[in-house]
Scaffold this motif. Structure first.
Motif, mmCIF file in Angstrom:
data_model
loop_
_atom_site.group_PDB
_atom_site.id
_atom_site.type_symbol
_atom_site.label_atom_id
_atom_site.label_comp_id
_atom_site.label_asym_id
_atom_site.label_seq_id
_atom_site.Cartn_x
_atom_site.Cartn_y
_atom_site.Cartn_z
ATOM 1 N N THR A 147 0.843 -1.191 0.000
ATOM 2 C CA THR A 147 0.000 0.000 0.000
ATOM 3 C C THR A 147 0.878 1.241 0.000
ATOM 4 N N LEU A 148 0.338 2.314 -0.520
ATOM 5 C CA LEU A 148 1.095 3.558 -0.568
ATOM 6 C C LEU A 148 1.504 4.008 0.827
ATOM 7 N N GLY A 149 0.628 3.758 1.804
ATOM 8 C CA GLY A 149 0.920 4.176 3.170
ATOM 9 C C GLY A 149 2.138 3.500 3.776
ATOM 10 N N SER A 150 2.518 2.327 3.241
ATOM 11 C CA SER A 150 3.703 1.636 3.756
ATOM 12 C C SER A 150 4.988 2.186 3.153
ATOM 13 N N PRO A 201 -3.110 0.547 -3.672
ATOM 14 C CA PRO A 201 -2.112 -0.516 -3.849
ATOM 15 C C PRO A 201 -1.043 -0.129 -4.869
ATOM 16 N N ILE A 202 0.168 -0.514 -4.610
ATOM 17 C CA ILE A 202 1.304 -0.220 -5.487
ATOM 18 C C ILE A 202 2.014 -1.529 -5.831
ATOM 19 N N ALA A 203 2.194 -1.787 -7.113
ATOM 20 C CA ALA A 203 3.026 -2.911 -7.547
ATOM 21 C C ALA A 203 4.466 -2.415 -7.559
ATOM 22 N N LEU A 204 5.243 -2.895 -6.604
ATOM 23 C CA LEU A 204 6.566 -2.325 -6.366
ATOM 24 C C LEU A 204 7.674 -3.272 -6.802
ATOM 25 N N PRO A 205 8.490 -2.849 -7.768
ATOM 26 C CA PRO A 205 9.647 -3.654 -8.167
ATOM 27 C C PRO A 205 10.837 -3.351 -7.266
ATOM 28 N N PRO A 206 11.894 -4.135 -7.349
ATOM 29 C CA PRO A 206 13.116 -3.825 -6.598
ATOM 30 C C PRO A 206 13.679 -2.470 -7.027
ATOM 31 N N ASP A 246 9.842 6.735 1.709
ATOM 32 C CA ASP A 246 10.853 5.819 2.227
ATOM 33 C C ASP A 246 11.780 5.461 1.060
ATOM 34 N N ARG A 247 12.894 6.167 0.964
ATOM 35 C CA ARG A 247 13.775 5.988 -0.184
ATOM 36 C C ARG A 247 14.526 4.666 -0.170
#
Length: 406
Positions: free
Chosen positions: A9-12, A145-150, A100-101
């Motif tokens: 989630t974006l909040g995380s 929701p965010i699909a987050l790659p490495p 959160d970079r």
């Protein structure tokens, strides 16, 4: 979802900032707003503290994430660029987050804010009964929701899109330069003789009708081109309007016709000219337009370009009567206006060849820029979804870029 990708989630990934700045009465603040669809920030009028209703503001830092709670169905969110470092927003309407970079690159988040999927996620979470008053709460925004790659793949995506953006900027610059060159050559056009529009062409008004005359097909009415069929650049789009009961005396478009916008809610379009494509020949035009028909068909192209001159367009704007919002260039006024008119027909033909060659260059540059915009949109959709992997071999190009910048 490919290996290494995860849905979060974006909040995380973002922490809501609460380090507000107290408003000082005699201080002038640079206040900004958030545009729709990830278009970025925009300056508002600077405000003194004693003219505000708020007792606190939020100072923006580069790489912050900020969105607008009201009318959030327009997907107003963006990542702050260095240009807006130190500007302020009202925290009640514009929640601000630090990213959160360690897991999310600001550049990647900036791309997400321009994604149609992200826009839909914002819009679907808005609440309220009146469209213009629908709002997006902080909790709802953080639940997106965010699909987050490495990180390494985020970096590749950001870099690849940046390369496309550079190509778009170059293409846009080329198109702008080509347009400026064409306008400069047109405005430099001169001749020892001049002619009034009315001495070289007939001018007729377009057709008027009532709503009941509008038909659903060509079987029941005659085709009419309206201003809605034209773009400011002179291109014609869409299907004509079909109208029943037009007089046989109504002017119709021929292969040598030029159409001039007589009046329009957009005052700066008065006098804009265009030529209808072959498929619209025989159609009438609306009453908001004029048909300019050269007495000698072969003069059509030269007359068209002379009416396209920026100087001539400025003269039409000044000659238009009526209010600023809805002016009008009368047919009689247009007939009196003059243009450079070389007596030698061959001279006119040679000038047309020059203008059309420059126009071809401008159109090609514009088409190239448009194609790159389409490529960017399609590429971004694929990359953000994880449907396509940028190979690790691409990293050697990133390293070369860093070495060159060092």
């Amino acid at each position: 979802m490919r290996e290494g990708w995860r849905e979060v989630t974006l909040g995380s990934l973002a922490i809501r900032r609460t380090d507000f700045t107290p408003v000082v009465a005699d201080q002038l603040y640079r206040v900004v707003g958030v545009q729709r669809s990830g278009w970025g920030l925009v300056d508002r009028d600077p405000m003194r503290g004693d003219s505000m209703k708020f007792d606190k503001l939020m100072e923006l830092h580069a790489d912050d994430l900020v969105y607008r709670t009201i009318t959030a169905f327009e997907a107003p969110s963006t990542v702050v660029t260095s240009e807006f470092e130190g500007a302020f927003v009202t925290p009640q309407t514009f929640p601000v987050y630090s990213l959160d970079r360690s897991t999310l690159l600001p550049g990647y988040m900036a791309l997400l804010t321009t994604s149609p999927t992200f826009h839909e996620d914002m819009s679907s979470r808005c609440v309220g009964t009146v469209l213009r008053r629908k709002t997006l709460s902080k909790g709802a925004f953080e639940s997106i929701p965010i699909a987050l790659p490495p990180l390494v793949e985020q970096r590749r995506v950001v870099d690849l899109i940046a390369a496309v953006d550079d190509a778009i900027e170059a293409a846009e610059g080329e198109a702008l330069s080509a347009a400026r060159l064409l306008n400069s050559v047109l405005d430099a056009a001169g001749a020892t003789t001049i002619a009034s529009i009315g001495s070289v062409a007939a001018i007729s008004s377009g057709a008027s009708w009532v709503k009941a005359d509008v038909q659903s097909s060509a079987d029941a009415g005659d085709p009419v081109l309206t201003i809605a069929n034209t773009k400011p650049d002179g291109t014609v789009t869409g299907a004509p309007t079909y109208v029943a009961g037009l007089s046989a005396k109504t002017g119709r478009l021929t292969a040598s016709s030029i159409v001039a916008i007589r009046t329009n809610g957009n005052h700066d379009r008065i006098g804009n000219v265009y030529r209808a494509p072959d498929e619209y020949l025989g159609a009438a035009v609306s009453a908001f337009q004029l048909i300019v028909e050269p007495f000698i068909p072969e003069d059509c192209a030269y007359l068209y370009w002379m009416m396209r001159r920026p100087i001539f367009q400025s003269e039409i704007t000044r000659a238009a009567s009526g209010s600023t919002g809805l002016g009008n260039i009368a047919a009689t006024k247009l007939r009196e206006m003059t243009i450079a008119w070389p007596e030698d027909a061959n001279d006119r033909t040679e000038r047309v060849l020059t203008y059309e060659e420059l126009e071809s260059s401008r159109a090609a540059a514009r088409a190239h820029a448009d194609a790159l915009h389409t490529l960017r949109s399609n590429l971004l959709t694929v990359l953000l979804s994880g449907e396509h992997e940028i190979p690790s071999s691409y990293d050697q190009f990133l390293s070369l870029d860093e070495e060159a910048a060092a």
